[in-house]
Design a protein around this motif. Structure first.
Motif, mmCIF file in Angstrom:
data_model
loop_
_atom_site.group_PDB
_atom_site.id
_atom_site.type_symbol
_atom_site.label_atom_id
_atom_site.label_comp_id
_atom_site.label_asym_id
_atom_site.label_seq_id
_atom_site.Cartn_x
_atom_site.Cartn_y
_atom_site.Cartn_z
ATOM 1 N N VAL A 15 -52.103 -22.863 -19.315
ATOM 2 C CA VAL A 15 -53.080 -22.045 -20.043
ATOM 3 C C VAL A 15 -53.745 -22.865 -21.142
ATOM 4 O O VAL A 15 -54.959 -22.775 -21.363
ATOM 5 N N GLY B 199 -55.484 -15.150 -19.342
ATOM 6 C CA GLY B 199 -54.098 -14.787 -19.626
ATOM 7 C C GLY B 199 -53.282 -14.722 -18.354
ATOM 8 O O GLY B 199 -53.590 -15.384 -17.362
ATOM 9 N N ARG C 122 -54.039 -14.723 -23.336
ATOM 10 C CA ARG C 122 -53.550 -16.098 -23.484
ATOM 11 C C ARG C 122 -52.818 -16.315 -24.811
ATOM 12 O O ARG C 122 -51.911 -17.147 -24.896
ATOM 13 N N THR D 28 -49.773 -18.821 -25.616
ATOM 14 C CA THR D 28 -49.986 -20.049 -26.388
ATOM 15 C C THR D 28 -49.787 -19.845 -27.882
ATOM 16 O O THR D 28 -49.646 -20.805 -28.623
#
Length: 332
Positions: free
Chosen positions: A303, A311, A325, A329
């Motif tokens: 990602v 996502g 996402r 992250t």
């Protein structure tokens, strides 16, 4: 470029030789669901995310149809006081006659979404209070013994009506507890809802073994996806990704061609990597994809490397959940 490497070997096939029950003339023996050996590693790049098997120069492959999230269950109790394993109950009700391999795989995956009920001769609560084991109700198919279990209060009621044994009681048990009892004994499988007409299934021992082998011991991710959704659910699911085993869906569309990784796209162009809580979740979709183990660190790297990824889509077969996402992250 990040790399998805295989954590352990995936069995070559899933045995779904199942039927309705031990004494039914319409017992089905569907063929095995294929599960060939996945590639040892899959390179992650923009091209592999354009669709299953798509190349960088080729057109995007349409995203698979994604069902809507489950609505709150209004009829979770088919008889008062017994809360059904609703997703399993509904999967059994959807079986064709005779059942197809795909339908049986759907039952097997939904098996993990809640408890199972056992019928016990006498008072189950008293037996448990005394520290005594619960005698499993069994039936025979030829010279093989199979354990009986139930998805709902209605299925229990149908069984009592069918055999007339009213001096029994029901007790709900965690699904993995029941499956391990079956696998620890000399039983050939599990029959679900044996007196519920076509809404019944026989799951053979090899399939149950695979369900247990690849399941997270705490079923944390499954429980969150099947439970009541709140504003805290996405964060809880994201946290569970770090402790539960995960898989992605891969496919090679032609011999020697690129290996593609399944993603879903919305009408607005949002892109979600499909992530699965169990290999059977991949096989039950019936798309010809194969499950490949993946870690959260590998998903994080994928990602992070591609700003176009919106996502993750967890368990596309449902109950599903989309994670942005940032849940993978962290905030930018």
């Amino acid at each position: 470029m990040a790399l998805f490497s295989r954590r352990k070997k995936t069995p070559d096939s899933t045995d779904t030789s199942a039927g309705r029950g031990p004494d039914e003339s319409d017992a089905a023996t569907p063929s095995d669901a294929p599960s060939p050996e996945p590639p040892a590693s899959v390179g992650i790049s923009t091209s592999t995310f354009r669709g299953v098997g798509a190349s960088a120069a080729g057109p995007p492959v349409p995203a698979p149809t994604v069902p809507a999230p489950p609505a709150p269950v209004a009829e979770a109790e088919t008889i008062p006081g017994v809360r059904d394993n609703v997703l399993l109950r509904d999967a059994l009700a959807e079986l064709s006659d005779p059942p197809t391999p795909q339908g049986l795989l759907n039952v097997a995956r939904q098996l993990l979404q809640g408890p199972l009920f056992l019928r016990v001769k006498g008072n189950a609560r008293a037996l448990l209070a005394e520290g005594r084991g619960l005698p499993l109700a069994v039936t025979r198919r030829g010279d093989k013994q199979l354990v009986l279990a139930y998805s709902s209060g209605a299925a229990l009621q149908a069984a009592v009506s069918a055999d007339g044994e009213a001096d029994t009681s029901a007790v709900g048990q965690p699904v993995l507890t029941v499956l391990r009892l079956v696998l620890d004994g000399e039983y050939e499988g599990l029959i679900l809802d044996n007196s519920s007409g076509t809404a019944r299934a026989l799951l053979p021992r090899p399939l149950l073994q695979r369900v247990v082998d690849d399941a997270h011991a705490a079923l944390a991710l499954k429980s969150l996806l099947a439970g009541v959704r709140t504003e805290d659910t996405p964060a809880a699911v994201a946290a569970a990704l770090g402790e539960a085993p995960l898989w992605i869906a891969v496919r090679r569309t032609e011999e020697g061609g690129p290996v593609g990784i399944a993603e879903s796209r919305t009408a607005d162009g949002d892109r979600f990597i499909e992530v699965f809580s169990h290999p059977l979740e991949v096989l039950a979709l019936g798309r010809g994809d194969q499950p490949l183990p993946v870690t959260l660190d590998q998903l994080h790297a994928a990602v992070t490397a591609d700003a176009g990824i919106t996502g993750l889509l967890i368990d596309p077969g449902g109950p599903w959940l989309r994670l942005h996402r940032d849940h993978v992250t962290g905030p930018a």
